[in-house]
Write a protein that holds these residues in place. Structure first.
Motif, PDB file in Angstrom:
ATOM      1  N   GLN A   1      37.551  53.104  41.212  1.00  0.00           N
ATOM      2  CA  GLN A   1      36.694  54.219  40.797  1.00  0.00           C
ATOM      3  C   GLN A   1      36.216  54.017  39.360  1.00  0.00           C
ATOM      4  OE1 GLN A   1      35.180  56.554  42.380  1.00  0.00           O
ATOM      5  NE2 GLN A   1      34.345  57.499  40.543  1.00  0.00           N
ATOM      6  N   ILE A   2      37.102  53.601  38.482  1.00  0.00           N
ATOM      7  CA  ILE A   2      36.718  53.341  37.091  1.00  0.00           C
ATOM      8  C   ILE A   2      35.644  52.257  37.038  1.00  0.00           C
ATOM      9  CG2 ILE A   2      37.523  52.354  34.896  1.00  0.00           C
ATOM     10  CD1 ILE A   2      40.186  53.866  35.375  1.00  0.00           C
ATOM     11  N   LEU A   3      35.818  51.202  37.816  1.00  0.00           N
ATOM     12  CA  LEU A   3      34.820  50.120  37.833  1.00  0.00           C
ATOM     13  C   LEU A   3      33.465  50.601  38.336  1.00  0.00           C
ATOM     14  CD1 LEU A   3      36.906  47.078  39.081  1.00  0.00           C
ATOM     15  CD2 LEU A   3      35.909  47.398  36.817  1.00  0.00           C
ATOM     16  N   ARG A   4      33.474  51.532  39.286  1.00  0.00           N
ATOM     17  CA  ARG A   4      32.203  52.058  39.814  1.00  0.00           C
ATOM     18  C   ARG A   4      31.420  52.822  38.754  1.00  0.00           C
ATOM     19  NH1 ARG A   4      34.804  52.017  44.758  1.00  0.00           N
ATOM     20  NH2 ARG A   4      35.964  53.954  44.609  1.00  0.00           N
ATOM     21  N   VAL A   5      32.117  53.528  37.888  1.00  0.00           N
ATOM     22  CA  VAL A   5      31.426  54.391  36.915  1.00  0.00           C
ATOM     23  C   VAL A   5      31.363  53.783  35.514  1.00  0.00           C
ATOM     24  CG1 VAL A   5      31.984  56.484  38.204  1.00  0.00           C
ATOM     25  CG2 VAL A   5      33.506  55.749  36.354  1.00  0.00           C
ATOM     26  N   THR A   6      32.000  52.630  35.325  1.00  0.00           N
ATOM     27  CA  THR A   6      32.032  52.005  34.004  1.00  0.00           C
ATOM     28  C   THR A   6      31.543  50.569  34.104  1.00  0.00           C
ATOM     29  OG1 THR A   6      34.015  53.334  33.579  1.00  0.00           O
ATOM     30  CG2 THR A   6      33.467  51.646  31.961  1.00  0.00           C
TER      31      THR A   6
ATOM     32  N   CYS B   1      41.375  43.073  44.312  1.00  0.00           N
ATOM     33  CA  CYS B   1      40.649  41.841  43.957  1.00  0.00           C
ATOM     34  C   CYS B   1      39.590  41.511  44.999  1.00  0.00           C
ATOM     35  CB  CYS B   1      41.612  40.658  43.849  1.00  0.00           C
ATOM     36  SG  CYS B   1      42.651  40.695  42.412  1.00  0.00           S
ATOM     37  N   GLN B   2      39.967  41.602  46.263  1.00  0.00           N
ATOM     38  CA  GLN B   2      39.012  41.319  47.335  1.00  0.00           C
ATOM     39  C   GLN B   2      37.817  42.259  47.266  1.00  0.00           C
ATOM     40  OE1 GLN B   2      41.678  41.616  50.753  1.00  0.00           O
ATOM     41  NE2 GLN B   2      41.254  39.450  51.215  1.00  0.00           N
ATOM     42  N   ILE B   3      38.075  43.520  47.048  1.00  0.00           N
ATOM     43  CA  ILE B   3      36.985  44.506  46.977  1.00  0.00           C
ATOM     44  C   ILE B   3      36.087  44.225  45.782  1.00  0.00           C
ATOM     45  CG2 ILE B   3      36.480  46.956  46.568  1.00  0.00           C
ATOM     46  CD1 ILE B   3      39.060  47.538  48.265  1.00  0.00           C
ATOM     47  N   ILE B   4      36.685  43.933  44.632  1.00  0.00           N
ATOM     48  CA  ILE B   4      35.908  43.660  43.418  1.00  0.00           C
ATOM     49  C   ILE B   4      35.025  42.437  43.625  1.00  0.00           C
ATOM     50  CG2 ILE B   4      36.085  42.893  41.012  1.00  0.00           C
ATOM     51  CD1 ILE B   4      38.737  44.621  40.930  1.00  0.00           C
TER      52      ILE B   4
ATOM     53  N   HIS C   1      32.039  44.507  45.959  1.00  0.00           N
ATOM     54  CA  HIS C   1      31.262  44.851  44.762  1.00  0.00           C
ATOM     55  C   HIS C   1      30.487  43.653  44.230  1.00  0.00           C
ATOM     56  CE1 HIS C   1      34.158  48.413  43.688  1.00  0.00           C
ATOM     57  NE2 HIS C   1      33.591  48.553  44.870  1.00  0.00           N
ATOM     58  N   GLU C   2      30.804  42.470  44.728  1.00  0.00           N
ATOM     59  CA  GLU C   2      30.182  41.219  44.291  1.00  0.00           C
ATOM     60  C   GLU C   2      30.225  41.074  42.774  1.00  0.00           C
ATOM     61  OE1 GLU C   2      26.331  40.911  46.113  1.00  0.00           O
ATOM     62  OE2 GLU C   2      27.199  40.681  48.103  1.00  0.00           O
ATOM     63  N   ASN C   3      31.356  41.448  42.192  1.00  0.00           N
ATOM     64  CA  ASN C   3      31.542  41.333  40.750  1.00  0.00           C
ATOM     65  C   ASN C   3      32.348  40.062  40.478  1.00  0.00           C
ATOM     66  OD1 ASN C   3      32.291  41.485  38.064  1.00  0.00           O
ATOM     67  ND2 ASN C   3      32.585  43.689  38.105  1.00  0.00           N
ATOM     68  N   HIS C   4      31.639  39.026  40.077  1.00  0.00           N
ATOM     69  CA  HIS C   4      32.280  37.756  39.768  1.00  0.00           C
ATOM     70  C   HIS C   4      32.347  37.534  38.259  1.00  0.00           C
ATOM     71  CE1 HIS C   4      32.333  36.714  44.003  1.00  0.00           C
ATOM     72  NE2 HIS C   4      31.126  37.237  44.053  1.00  0.00           N
TER      73      HIS C   4
END
Length: 168
Positions: free
Chosen positions: A39-44, A66-69, A73-76
């Motif tokens: 949730q923090i990553l989604r809003v920050t 980690c898998q979700i990120i 989320h495709e955050n590499h």
């Protein structure tokens, strides 16, 4: 910092309190579960480093995060440092490979100096990766502009007009 252990939060903040990177102090966002971290990553946007525990609300909550990120989320770009109190649950070689982990730190080996070094290195890597990505996007934009200009009929007409004026 993602960990369900309040002592880990307190010790980590003490260890990192004097760390400065390029003249700036760290802003430490805290989560006590993988769901809260996501949730923090989604809003920050622009989180540079995640210190992530493996075992929280379940035995593999950190690995699932980690898998979700990385995949959903495709955050590499964000650098993920996995911290675990139970290294047997998440063997270093396989989790680094399978979950795109950028650092692995068993909690029993987590001295202040080692933690500071890993976070500083991760910040530098994040900065370099995001800088390269910004330059790639800029070059891509220039390439598209050049392609659009060279392929348009307006450009062709301009070139024909310019050439015609030179010959006259």
């Amino acid at each position: 910092m993602v960990d369900d252990d309040e002592d880990v939060h307190a010790i980590t903040k003490i260890a990192l309190r004097s760390l400065r990177y390029k003249g700036r102090s760290l802003q430490i966002l805290e989560a006590r579960s993988s769901a809260e971290a996501l949730q923090i990553l989604r809003v920050t946007p622009g989180v540079a480093v995640i210190l992530l525990d493996v075992v929280m609300e379940s035995s593999e909550a950190g690995l699932r995060a980690c898998q979700i990120i990385r995949q959903q989320h495709e955050n590499h770009f964000v650098r993920i440092i996995l911290r675990t109190g139970q290294p047997g649950m998440a063997p270093e070689e396989s989790v680094v490979r399978d979950y795109e982990i950028d650092g692995y730190l068993p909690k029993v080996e987590a001295t202040s100096a080692r933690l500071v070094t890993m976070v500083r290195t991760a910040l530098k890597a994040y900065e370099e990766i995001t800088d390269i990505e910004a330059k790639r996007r800029s070059l891509e934009s220039v390439h598209e502009t050049v392609r659009d200009l060279s392929g348009t009929s307006a450009w062709s007409a301009f070139r024909s007009d310019a050439m015609g004026q030179v010959e006259e």
